[in-house]
Design an enzyme around this catalytic site. Structure first.
Site, PDB file in Angstrom:
ATOM      1  CG  HIS A  46       3.885   0.395   3.545  1.00 14.54           C
ATOM      2  ND1 HIS A  46       3.248  -0.050   2.406  1.00 14.54           N
ATOM      3  CD2 HIS A  46       2.925   0.488   4.494  1.00 14.54           C
ATOM      4  CE1 HIS A  46       1.965  -0.223   2.667  1.00 14.54           C
ATOM      5  NE2 HIS A  46       1.736   0.094   3.916  1.00 14.54           N
ATOM      6  CE1 TYR A  49       3.357   7.094   0.056  1.00 16.78           C
ATOM      7  CE2 TYR A  49       3.523   7.286   2.434  1.00 16.78           C
ATOM      8  CZ  TYR A  49       2.814   6.928   1.315  1.00 16.78           C
ATOM      9  OH  TYR A  49       1.556   6.395   1.437  1.00 16.78           O
ATOM     10  CB  SER A  91      -1.279  -0.966  -2.551  1.00 16.51           C
ATOM     11  OG  SER A  91      -0.249  -0.579  -1.653  1.00 16.51           O
ATOM     12  CG  HIS A  92      -3.272  -4.966   2.177  1.00 20.03           C
ATOM     13  ND1 HIS A  92      -3.693  -5.984   2.991  1.00 20.03           N
ATOM     14  CD2 HIS A  92      -2.550  -4.153   2.983  1.00 20.03           C
ATOM     15  CE1 HIS A  92      -3.258  -5.793   4.229  1.00 20.03           C
ATOM     16  NE2 HIS A  92      -2.560  -4.683   4.239  1.00 20.03           N
ATOM     17  CG  ASN A  93      -0.172  -4.149  -4.429  1.00 22.40           C
ATOM     18  OD1 ASN A  93      -1.394  -4.131  -4.547  1.00 22.40           O
ATOM     19  ND2 ASN A  93       0.594  -3.146  -4.817  1.00 22.40           N
ATOM     20  CB  SER A 310      -3.307  -6.965  15.873  1.00 15.76           C
ATOM     21  OG  SER A 310      -2.459  -8.021  16.272  1.00 15.76           O
ATOM     22  CG  ASP A 498      -2.075   8.884  -6.245  1.00 17.52           C
ATOM     23  OD1 ASP A 498      -1.458   8.215  -5.398  1.00 17.52           O
ATOM     24  OD2 ASP A 498      -1.920  10.116  -6.363  1.00 17.52           O
ATOM     25  N   GLY A 535      -3.617   9.374  -1.287  1.00 13.20           N
ATOM     26  CA  GLY A 535      -3.014   8.357  -2.127  1.00 13.20           C
ATOM     27  C   GLY A 535      -2.064   7.454  -1.377  1.00 13.20           C
TER      28      GLY A 535
END
Length: 767
Positions: A46, A49, A91-93, A310, A498, A535
């Site tokens: 995360h 990379y 993203s926050h998948n 937080s 992206d 991205g």
């Protein structure tokens, strides 16, 4: 902390034994637990990379409008006349699957901070969402929670959600995707960066207090799910949009002063990542005093303070002597503010706790010196058989009208009105068109006459099925479709962000998908002149070994010189001429039709000629700007028949009104192949347009000038969609099916879903 570092502790921190050995080599000693925690998050996928960086470097990232490319909190492009736009998608998948409301809400909060950290006021948001099979027991729960979280946070912030897409597929059953996009505007000469410059400058903490929520969220986002997923709820952050609103206004006020040297959002990996990244960009060191950090929970340890995620917090490097100015503004906005460190020239990152050094690490191994992997790659073994599937063996439907009704009821194709009704898309009155069309159009309202009338177009999209069958071509399609959507509203595409969502990169076939998608995005962006300026990569989107479809989501921004000269998707006037810019080939490989009606996800995605794509886009863009068109609509999921139906139905008023002024169409389609393939095939580079009869000659001449083919199909009028020799269905029936697709999922109406075809899982889904 004195806990012994065992192989089990190393594994719990997401590091391999080889990586841990590398940590010891960098330090010349064993790390303590706090230091191990820092390496754990900074070397996570995360933050580092490490599996993707070698591929991302191949993206085109420069261009005449690019003011800030990848590497900062957001990309920035020049809009002209002293104005710029900052934007990014992220993203926050993983958090959204575990706790959908807070996961999605904090995803919105994080991307908003990324944008206003650059000095920009956010003016519009968008999202791209993926959920599992509509009949899966968790799909409705996730859909409701995610949409509520996005709406709840964005609405409180006063930032409209103006665009988005929602798709459903069984591969997302155990791992939904929540990709959030935000765009803001700022003066082109006042871009703020996340850098810890100036030895001796104070490091200041501003925003909400620090608690224990989200600890190791970055590490959790770098691992696949298993049966213990529900136990990971404590790693999901909790958001407070009202605090974020105060933080936004305080930051924008600070940017008007000379107090800010650098500023960074405390996002993934919290205090650790923000401080390390700022030091790394400046080539400096930092001394941090953790006992000065504002806390909301008692007994927090240095480890917890450093790794907490937080929300609503910023780290700011102030100009020495300007501390009181920062305090005054933050106090005015009721924010916590404290000096928590100093910039040093040592190149070392040191954390102090009540006078004792609890972590002492070199900055470089945490940033540029982090591991970089060139992982093994191989094409997916299922592809040869899928490509060899004989499409001619697919049976022809008995009734093309019924087929169209079933396709319109598929949640992926169906109206997303229920979704965007949860979002306040009219706040600030920036939206120039209603949601639900091809691209959002946002007015630029700065009060400066030089910017009056300008608009920004926003489009997001991806097609995971295409990317599984051919990652390089599928990724090109994602870029091309976003650009086509922007052309439909009269915009010129200028840049891309992206969000690259993939499975486990340690599997060679997944790494191959990733590399090929990156190559495809790069090729398409070079051809269309849209550099990648920001991205995000999200890997390990797997549950118990079952990965998602490769989903490289594109967020594209375009520029409109005159926001009043735009166009929408809906047919408007009886008698208008309907035409197709593009060709009819009947390519059904990888199509929604093939999956929904025949249980097959096979073949090759439609061929894509990027030179032809540019010609089609240029034709429509110029026609919109000349005022020739009544409507323009991209022809994509579900093919020509679905596009025609959507143009008829979008003429209507919102669901629930007593009378819906649908408008029909009568067309004659040339059939160079099977009727079902021509009507439901998803051939590339096509835009469906309508125009007054008196505009037709000029439009045809314009298309010839641009080198784009045009097929005249028929005329707008009546209350039925009639495709001569193929189908005739009242628009009211089409609209009923189209509007009920998503509500049926929410009702968990499996019986209705099966009857309408919306829950039909492919008999042979992609591996």
């Amino acid at each position: 902390m004195t806990e012994k570092i065992t192989p089990e502790v190393v594994a719990q921190h997401g590091l391999t034994q080889a990586e841990y050995d590398e940590v010891k080599r960098h330090l010349g000693r064993e790390p303590n637990l706090t230091e191990l925690g820092v390496f754990s998050v900074m070397w996570s996928e995360h933050c580092s990379y490490k599996s993707s960086r070698v591929h991302l470097k191949t993206f085109p990232t420069s261009g005449p409008r690019v003011l800030q490319g990848p590497g900062e909190n957001a990309g920035v492009v020049d809009l002209g006349d002293g104005l710029a736009a900052a934007f990014k998608m992220e993203s926050h998948n993983h958090p959204s699957y575990i706790e959908p409301y807070q996961g999605a809400a904090t995803g919105v909060g994080g991307i908003l901070r990324d944008v206003f950290t650059m000095g920009a006021r956010p003016i519009a948001s968008a999202n791209s969402l993926r959920f599992g099979d509509p009949s899966h027991p968790k799909t409705a729960y996730l859909l409701e929670g995610v949409v509520a979280g996005i709406g709840g946070y964005g609405n409180c912030m006063g930032v409209p959600t103006v665009a988005g897409e929602v798709m459903f597929h069984p591969s997302y059953n155990g791992n939904c995707l929540v990709n959030a996009f935000t765009l803001g505007i700022l003066p082109a000469d006042k871009i703020f960066l996340g850098t810890a410059a100036g030895v001796g400058n104070p490091v200041m903490y501003i925003g909400a207090k620090t608690g224990r929520d989200g600890i190791h969220g970055a590490t959790m986002a770098s691992a696949e799910f298993d049966a213990s997923t529900e136990e990971k709820r404590p790693t999901v952050q909790v958001g407070d949009p009202f605090m974020e609103k105060l933080l936004l206004e305080a930051c924008l006020e600070l940017f008007k002063t000379d107090a800010v040297v650098g500023i960074q959002d405390m996002g993934a990996a919290g205090f650790t990542s923000s401080s390390v990244e700022m030091a790394g960009r400046a080539g400096n060191g930092l001394d941090l005093f953790l006992d000065q950090v504002p806390l909301r929970e008692e007994g927090m340890t240095p480890y917890e303070i450093l790794l907490s995620e937080s929300q609503e917090r910023m780290l700011l490097v102030a100009a020495e002597g300007k501390e009181d100015m920062v305090r005054k503004i933050c106090t005015k906005w009721d924010l916590d503010v404290a000096i928590v460190g100093r910039v040093t020239g040592t190149g070392r990152w040191r954390a102090h706790w009540h006078g004792k050094v609890v972590a002492d690490l070199p900055v470089d191994p945490l940033t540029e010196g982090a591991p970089k992997y060139q992982r093994p790659m191989t094409p997916h073994p299922a592809l040869p058989a899928l490509h060899a599937f004989d499409l001619s063996t697919v049976p022809e439907p008995a009734d093309l009208g019924d087929t169209l009704l079933r396709l319109l009821a598929r949640p992926t194709i169906a109206s997303k009105e229920w979704v965007y009704q949860q979002y306040d898309h009219m706040v600030r009155l920036v939206g120039a068109v209603r949601p639900g069309g091809d691209a959002a159009v946002v007015r630029i309202a700065t009060g400066d006459e030089r910017h009056a009338g300008k608009g920004i177009a926003i489009s997001v999209g991806a097609n995971g099925r295409y990317c599984f069958l051919d990652p390089h071509l599928g990724a090109q399609h994602a870029v091309a479709e976003c650009a086509r959507n922007i052309a439909c509203v009269g915009g010129e595409p200028i840049a891309v962000t992206d969000c690259l969502n993939f499975g486990n990169p340690e599997k060679p076939e997944i790494m191959w998908q990733f590399a090929e998608c990156v190559r495809g995005i790069g090729d398409a962006c070079r051809a269309l002149g849209t550099p990648v300026v920001s991205g995000n990569v999200s890997l390990y989107n797997e549950t118990e070994g079952q990965g998602i479809l490769p989903t490289p989501t594109i967020g594209m921004v375009g520029l409109l010189p005159d926001v009043e000269k735009t166009c929408t998707s809906a047919f408007k006037n009886a008698g208008d001429v309907i035409a197709l810019v593009g060709t009819l080939q009947g390519e059904v490989g990888g199509s929604e039709y093939l999956s929904a009606e025949h249980g097959r996800e096979a073949g090759h995605p439609p061929a894509l000629d990027l030179a032809k794509e540019k010609a089609v886009q240029e034709t429509v863009r110029r026609a919109v700007r000349e005022g020739l068109l009544s409507s323009a609509h991209d022809c994509s999921d579900g093919g020509l028949a679905v596009a025609l139906a959507e143009c008829c139905m979008m003429h209507g008023v919102p669901a629930g009104a007593e009378k819906a002024p649908w408008i029909g169409a009568a067309v004659r389609v040339p059939f160079p192949a099977r009727k079902d393939f021509v009507l439901f095939g998803e051939d590339a580079s096509r835009i469906l347009v309508s125009m007054p009869k008196e505009s037709a000659a000029r439009f045809v001449a314009l298309a010839q000038e641009c080198g784009a083919p045009v097929i005249r199909l028929g005329a707008v009028g009546g209350d039925t969609l009639e495709i001569q020799g193929a189908l005739s269905v009242p628009v009211a029936e089409l609209a009923k099916a189209w509007r009920d697709g998503v509500p049926a999922v929410l009702r968990r109406d499996v019986g209705h879903a099966a009857a309408s075809g919306i829950a039909r899982e492919p008999q042979e889904p992609l591996p």
